[in-house]
Design an enzyme around this catalytic site. Structure first.
Site, PDB file in Angstrom:
ATOM      1  N   LYS A 348       0.823  -1.220   0.000  1.00 36.32           N
ATOM      2  CA  LYS A 348       0.000   0.000   0.000  1.00 36.32           C
ATOM      3  C   LYS A 348       0.848   1.258   0.000  1.00 36.32           C
ATOM      4  O   LYS A 348       2.042   1.227   0.253  1.00 36.32           O
ATOM      5  CB  LYS A 348      -0.971  -0.037   1.182  1.00 36.32           C
ATOM      6  N   ARG A 382      -3.559  -9.939   5.172  1.00 36.82           N
ATOM      7  CA  ARG A 382      -4.082 -10.029   3.799  1.00 36.82           C
ATOM      8  C   ARG A 382      -2.995  -9.480   2.868  1.00 36.82           C
ATOM      9  O   ARG A 382      -2.675  -8.293   2.927  1.00 36.82           O
ATOM     10  CB  ARG A 382      -5.368  -9.203   3.696  1.00 36.82           C
TER      11      ARG A 382
HETATM   12  N1  HH2 Z   1      -7.501  -3.683   1.224  1.00 41.83           N
HETATM   13  C1  HH2 Z   1      -7.939  -3.690  -0.052  1.00 41.83           C
HETATM   14  C2  HH2 Z   1      -9.069  -4.427  -0.420  1.00 41.83           C
HETATM   15  N2  HH2 Z   1      -9.729  -5.171   0.479  1.00 41.83           N
HETATM   16  N3  HH2 Z   1      -9.946  -5.981   2.681  1.00 41.83           N
HETATM   17  C3  HH2 Z   1      -9.539  -5.998   3.948  1.00 41.83           C
HETATM   18  N4  HH2 Z   1     -10.171  -6.759   4.843  1.00 41.83           N
HETATM   19  N5  HH2 Z   1      -8.434  -5.280   4.365  1.00 41.83           N
HETATM   20  C4  HH2 Z   1      -7.739  -4.489   3.511  1.00 41.83           C
HETATM   21  O1  HH2 Z   1      -6.772  -3.827   3.958  1.00 41.83           O
HETATM   22  C5  HH2 Z   1      -8.164  -4.441   2.146  1.00 41.83           C
HETATM   23  C6  HH2 Z   1      -9.303  -5.214   1.760  1.00 41.83           C
HETATM   24  C7  HH2 Z   1      -7.170  -2.919  -1.079  1.00 41.83           C
HETATM   25  O2  HH2 Z   1      -6.153  -3.717  -1.607  1.00 41.83           O
HETATM   26  P1  HH2 Z   1      -6.242  -4.499  -3.006  1.00 41.83           P
HETATM   27  O3  HH2 Z   1      -7.357  -5.488  -2.979  1.00 41.83           O
HETATM   28  O4  HH2 Z   1      -4.922  -5.068  -3.308  1.00 41.83           O
HETATM   29  O5  HH2 Z   1      -6.503  -3.362  -4.059  1.00 41.83           O
HETATM   30  P2  HH2 Z   1      -7.794  -2.876  -4.838  1.00 41.83           P
HETATM   31  O6  HH2 Z   1      -8.790  -2.413  -3.843  1.00 41.83           O
HETATM   32  O7  HH2 Z   1      -7.274  -1.777  -5.720  1.00 41.83           O
HETATM   33  O8  HH2 Z   1      -8.344  -4.023  -5.623  1.00 41.83           O
END
Ligand code: HH2
Length: 403
Positions: A348, A382
Site C-alpha cells: 500500500k 491479507r
Molecule cells: N484492502 C484492499 C481491499 N480489500 N480488505 C480488507 N479486509 N483489508 C484491507 O486492507 C483491504 C481489503 C485494497 O487492496 P487491493 O485489494 O490489493 O486493491 P484494490 O482495492 O485496488 O483491488
C-alpha cells in the site's frame, strides 16, 4: 577487572519467558500464576466517566498501588466528565474491581466492564468455524492471499481478469501457503468508482466455479454488495470480506448470518471515491475501535455469531500515512474487541511514502509491515506475496514463541 553483574532488568513480556525465569530461580509452579499477574502493566482507557466516578477510580487505583490518569480539573470538581487511563497489573485490577463493587452505582458498574474487557483481551483461543472445520488462529499468524479479478486494482489490476489466470493464481497462492484466498471483483483503491453487481458476478462466478473441488483452502469474497455475497456463497465461497464493515448494504449482515460463514468487518472512513481527501480524526485508534464495535453490533443484531466476525482497521481507507503507521504500531489494541484481527498492509501507498518506491518495489516494505503487525497482535495478514510473507512470518512467529 570487570565487576560481577549482580542486577539486571528482565524483558519477560511473554508468558513462556517469564515462566522459564521463574523455573530457573526454582519457584514452585503453583506460584507462577501469582507472578504472571505482576508482570506487565495494563493501560485501560475508560471513556466518559462522571467527575465523581473518575475521582473514586483514581483513589481506589492509588490505594492498591496502581494509578489512574484523569483530566486535570477532575480533582477540583470543575469538570463534569473525564476520560481516564487506568495503569494496573492484572492483580491490581482484581483488587480495584473488588473495591469498586462497594461504591455507588456508576462506579460499581465499572468493575464488570473492566472484567469483561480483560476476558476479551486475554481470550486464549481465537478460532473461526468454516463448515465443519475449526481454524485455530492462535498458534501462528495466518495469511490471506489476494486475487483481484479487476482491470484496475492498484497492484494486480488486469493480471487476473482472464478466469484461467485467476484460477492459476489462486492455486499458486494455496501452494505457497495461503490459509485463505480473497477474491475481489471491485477495486477499492482511492478514487475508484463502484462496479455494478452484475459485472462483479460476471468476473467472479467463472473463477469460483472453476475452483470448486480444486482449492483446499477457504475462498473469501471481497465485496460490499449483499447480492454478490449471496451468489458467491452459493458458488463456493466460504467467507465474506466486507470493507464497509456491514454498513454498505443493509442486507449484508442478514446474508452472512443466514450462511453462518465468517466475515471480515473492515473500517473505512467515507467511501473509496473520496476517502483519501484529507482524512481527519480526533483520536484515530478510539474512533476506529468504536466504529468496529458498531460493525460487530450490526452483525450481531442480524444474527451473525460474534466469534465468526474478524475486525480489520482498514489500512489506507481514509487514513494518512501517519494514521496507518499508528494503527500498525498500536494494532494490539483492537484485541479489546475480543475477535480476531485482520490487517492488509500489502504494497500500500504508506509503504511507498516511507520508502519512496512504487507498488512493484514494495515487497521488502510489506514484509517489514507484516512482521511488525504479527508482533503487534495480527491474527491474519491479507497480502499479495504469500510465499515471501509466509517465510518471514515463520521466523517472526518462532522468535515470538508462537509456532
Ligand atoms: N484492502 C484492499 C481491499 N480489500 N480488505 C480488507 N479486509 N483489508 C484491507 O486492507 C483491504 C481489503 C485494497 O487492496 P487491493 O485489494 O490489493 O486493491 P484494490 O482495492 O485496488 O483491488
Amino acid at each position: 577487572m570487570q565487576s560481577e553483574l549482580r542486577a539486571r532488568m528482565l524483558s519477560v513480556a511473554s508468558r513462556a519467558d517469564l515462566e522459564s525465569e521463574l523455573a530457573r530461580v526454582g519457584v514452585d509452579a503453583c506460584a507462577w500464576p501469582i507472578f504472571r499477574q505482576k508482570s506487565g502493566v495494563l493501560a485501560i482507557k475508560l471513556h466518559g466517566l462522571s467527575c465523581a466516578t473518575a475521582n473514586i477510580l483514581k483513589q481506589i487505583a492509588l490505594a492498591v498501588g496502581a494509578d489512574c490518569a484523569v483530566h486535570s480539573r477532575v480533582v477540583s470538581g470543575r469538570r463534569r466528565r473525564s476520560d481516564a487511563v487506568l495503569f494496573a497489573t492484572s492483580r491490581q485490577l482484581a483488587a480495584i474491581r473488588v473495591r469498586l463493587s462497594s461504591q455507588p452505582e456508576c462506579a460499581a458498574r465499572l468493575g464488570p466492564e473492566i472484567e469483561a474487557l480483560e476476558r476479551r483481551w486475554s481470550a486464549a483461543v481465537r478460532a473461526i468455524r468454516i463448515g465443519r472445520r475449526t481454524i485455530d488462529l492462535s498458534r501462528r499468524t495466518h495469511v490471506m492471499g489476494i486475487v483481484n479479478v479487476t482491470p484496475d486494482s492498484f497492484y494486480d489490476g488486469g493480471k487476473y481478469l482472464d478466469p484461467r489466470q485467476a484460477v492459476e493464481q489462486a492455486l499458486r497462492l494455496e501452494d505457497e501457503g495461503a490459509d485463505f484466498v480473497d477474491i475481489g471483483a471491485e477495486s477499492t483503491r482511492p478514487g475508484a468508482q463502484g462496479v455494478p453487481r452484475q459485472e462483479q458476478l460476471r468476473r467472479l462466478v467463472p473463477v469460483l466455479r472453476a475452483l470448486r473441488g480444486r482449492l483446499g483452502v477457504t475462498i473469501s469474497v471481497d465485496t460490499t454488495n449483499a447480492f454478490v455475497a449471496e451468489v458467491a456463497l452459493r458458488e463456493g465461497a466460504g467467507m465474506i470480506n466486507d470493507v464497509s464493515g456491514l454498513r454498505g448494504d443493509g442486507k449484508m449482515a442478514a446474508v452472512v448470518a443466514k450462511a453462518g460463514v465468517p466475515c471480515v468487518v473492515m473500517h473505512m472512513k467515507g467511501e473509496p471515491r473520496t476517502m483519501q481527501k484529507n482524512p481527519r480524526y480526533r483520536d484515530v485508534m478510539g474512533e476506529i475501535s468504536a466504529a468496529l464495535a458498531e460493525s460487530l453490533g450490526i452483525g450481531e443484531a442480524a444474527g451473525v455469531v460474534r466469534s465468526q466476525m474478524l475486525v480489520d482497521p482498514g489500512i489506507g481507507f481514509g487514513k494518512t500515512v501517519e494514521h496507518n503507521l499508528e494503527i500498525l504500531r498500536r494494532l494490539r489494541e483492537f484485541r479489546s474487541l475480543g475477535v480476531p484481527v485482520v490487517v492488509g498492509p500489502s504494497r500500500k501507498s504508506f509503504i511507498g511514502r516511507v520508502s519512496g518506491l512504487g507498488p512493484e518495489e514494495r515487497l521488502e516494505g510489506t514484509l517489514a509491515a507484516c512482521v511488525v503487525a504479527a508482533r503487534n497482535g495480527a491474527d491474519v495478514l491479507r497480502v499479495h506475496d504469500v510465499k515471501a510473507v509466509r517465510r518471514a512470518l515463520a521466523v517472526a512467529d518462532a522468535v515470538e514463541g508462537r509456532s
